[in-house]
Design a protein around this motif. Sequence first.
Motif, short mmCIF file in Angstrom:
data_model
loop_
_atom_site.label_atom_id
_atom_site.label_comp_id
_atom_site.label_asym_id
_atom_site.label_seq_id
_atom_site.Cartn_x
_atom_site.Cartn_y
_atom_site.Cartn_z
N VAL A 1 13.22 4.11 1.68
CA VAL A 1 12.49 4.40 2.92
C VAL A 1 11.04 3.96 2.79
CG1 VAL A 1 11.61 6.28 4.36
CG2 VAL A 1 14.01 6.25 3.69
N ALA A 2 10.41 4.25 1.65
CA ALA A 2 9.02 3.82 1.44
C ALA A 2 8.91 2.31 1.46
CB ALA A 2 8.51 4.38 0.11
N ALA A 3 9.86 1.61 0.84
CA ALA A 3 9.83 0.14 0.85
C ALA A 3 10.02 -0.39 2.27
CB ALA A 3 10.92 -0.40 -0.07
N ALA A 4 10.89 0.23 3.04
CA ALA A 4 11.10 -0.21 4.43
C ALA A 4 9.83 -0.01 5.25
CB ALA A 4 12.27 0.55 5.05
N ILE A 5 9.15 1.11 5.05
CA ILE A 5 7.90 1.36 5.78
C ILE A 5 6.85 0.33 5.38
CG2 ILE A 5 5.97 2.99 5.99
CD1 ILE A 5 8.09 5.24 5.82
N LEU A 6 6.75 0.03 4.08
CA LEU A 6 5.78 -0.96 3.61
C LEU A 6 6.07 -2.34 4.18
CD1 LEU A 6 3.39 -1.62 1.74
CD2 LEU A 6 5.07 -2.11 -0.04
N VAL A 7 7.33 -2.75 4.16
CA VAL A 7 7.69 -4.06 4.71
C VAL A 7 7.41 -4.10 6.21
CG1 VAL A 7 9.67 -5.56 5.23
CG2 VAL A 7 9.36 -4.63 2.93
N PHE A 8 7.75 -3.04 6.93
CA PHE A 8 7.47 -2.98 8.36
C PHE A 8 5.97 -3.10 8.62
CE2 PHE A 8 6.42 -0.47 12.14
CZ PHE A 8 7.18 -1.14 13.09
N TRP A 9 5.19 -2.37 7.83
CA TRP A 9 3.73 -2.41 7.99
C TRP A 9 3.19 -3.80 7.70
CZ3 TRP A 9 -0.06 -3.01 4.11
CH2 TRP A 9 -1.36 -2.83 4.55
N LEU A 10 3.71 -4.45 6.64
CA LEU A 10 3.22 -5.79 6.29
C LEU A 10 3.52 -6.81 7.39
CD1 LEU A 10 4.06 -6.04 2.49
CD2 LEU A 10 1.79 -5.93 3.54
N PHE A 11 4.68 -6.71 8.02
CA PHE A 11 5.03 -7.66 9.06
C PHE A 11 4.33 -7.38 10.38
CE2 PHE A 11 8.83 -8.65 6.43
CZ PHE A 11 8.58 -10.01 6.30
N ARG A 12 3.94 -6.13 10.63
CA ARG A 12 3.34 -5.77 11.90
C ARG A 12 1.81 -5.90 11.91
NH1 ARG A 12 5.64 -4.98 16.58
NH2 ARG A 12 4.25 -3.25 16.96
N THR A 13 1.19 -5.93 10.75
CA THR A 13 -0.26 -5.95 10.70
C THR A 13 -0.80 -7.38 10.78
OG1 THR A 13 -2.17 -5.08 9.54
CG2 THR A 13 -0.49 -6.07 8.20
N ASN A 14 -2.08 -7.49 10.97
CA ASN A 14 -2.74 -8.79 11.03
C ASN A 14 -2.78 -9.38 9.62
OD1 ASN A 14 -4.40 -10.96 11.41
ND2 ASN A 14 -6.06 -9.81 12.41
N PRO A 15 -2.24 -10.59 9.42
CA PRO A 15 -2.21 -11.18 8.07
C PRO A 15 -3.61 -11.36 7.47
CG PRO A 15 -0.87 -12.47 9.57
CD PRO A 15 -1.56 -11.44 10.39
N LYS A 16 -4.62 -11.51 8.31
CA LYS A 16 -5.97 -11.72 7.79
C LYS A 16 -6.53 -10.44 7.17
CE LYS A 16 -6.99 -15.53 10.79
NZ LYS A 16 -7.74 -16.05 11.90
N TRP A 17 -5.98 -9.30 7.52
CA TRP A 17 -6.40 -8.05 6.89
C TRP A 17 -5.84 -7.92 5.49
CZ3 TRP A 17 -5.14 -4.19 11.40
CH2 TRP A 17 -6.02 -4.40 12.46
N ILE A 18 -4.62 -8.42 5.31
CA ILE A 18 -3.98 -8.31 4.00
C ILE A 18 -4.45 -9.42 3.07
CG2 ILE A 18 -1.76 -8.29 2.81
CD1 ILE A 18 -0.52 -7.36 5.44
N PHE A 19 -4.49 -10.67 3.60
CA PHE A 19 -4.89 -11.83 2.82
C PHE A 19 -6.10 -12.49 3.49
CE2 PHE A 19 -0.19 -11.58 2.39
CZ PHE A 19 -0.15 -11.19 1.07
N PRO A 20 -7.31 -11.98 3.23
CA PRO A 20 -8.48 -12.61 3.83
C PRO A 20 -8.71 -14.00 3.24
CG PRO A 20 -9.13 -10.88 2.32
CD PRO A 20 -7.64 -10.84 2.42
N LEU A 21 -9.49 -14.81 3.92
CA LEU A 21 -9.75 -16.15 3.44
C LEU A 21 -10.35 -16.10 2.03
CD1 LEU A 21 -11.23 -17.81 6.64
CD2 LEU A 21 -8.97 -18.12 5.66
#
Length: 62
Positions: free
Chosen positions: A37-57
Motif C-alpha cells: 500500500v505504501a509503495a502504491a501511494i508513493l508511485v501514485f504520488w510520483l506520477f501525479r506530481t510535477n516532475p520538476k519538483w522531484i527532479f529539478p534542473l
Amino acid sequence: MVQTRIKPYFEEQAEKARRAEQVRFYKRNQVIGLVLVAAAILVFWLFRTNPKWIFPLGWWRP
C-alpha cells in the motif's frame, strides 16, 4: 451434549505451536500488505506530481 475432555500435554503444545505459526504468517502478510500500500501511494504520488519538483534542473550534477 458437549463432551469435554482433558487433552494430552503434547497435543496442547502442538496446537499452541501451530497457532503461533499461524499468527506469525498473519503478521508477516499484514506487513507485506502495508508495504505494498505504501509503495502504491508513493508511485501514485510520483506520477501525479510535477516532475520538476522531484527532479529539478541539474539534480544529477554535484
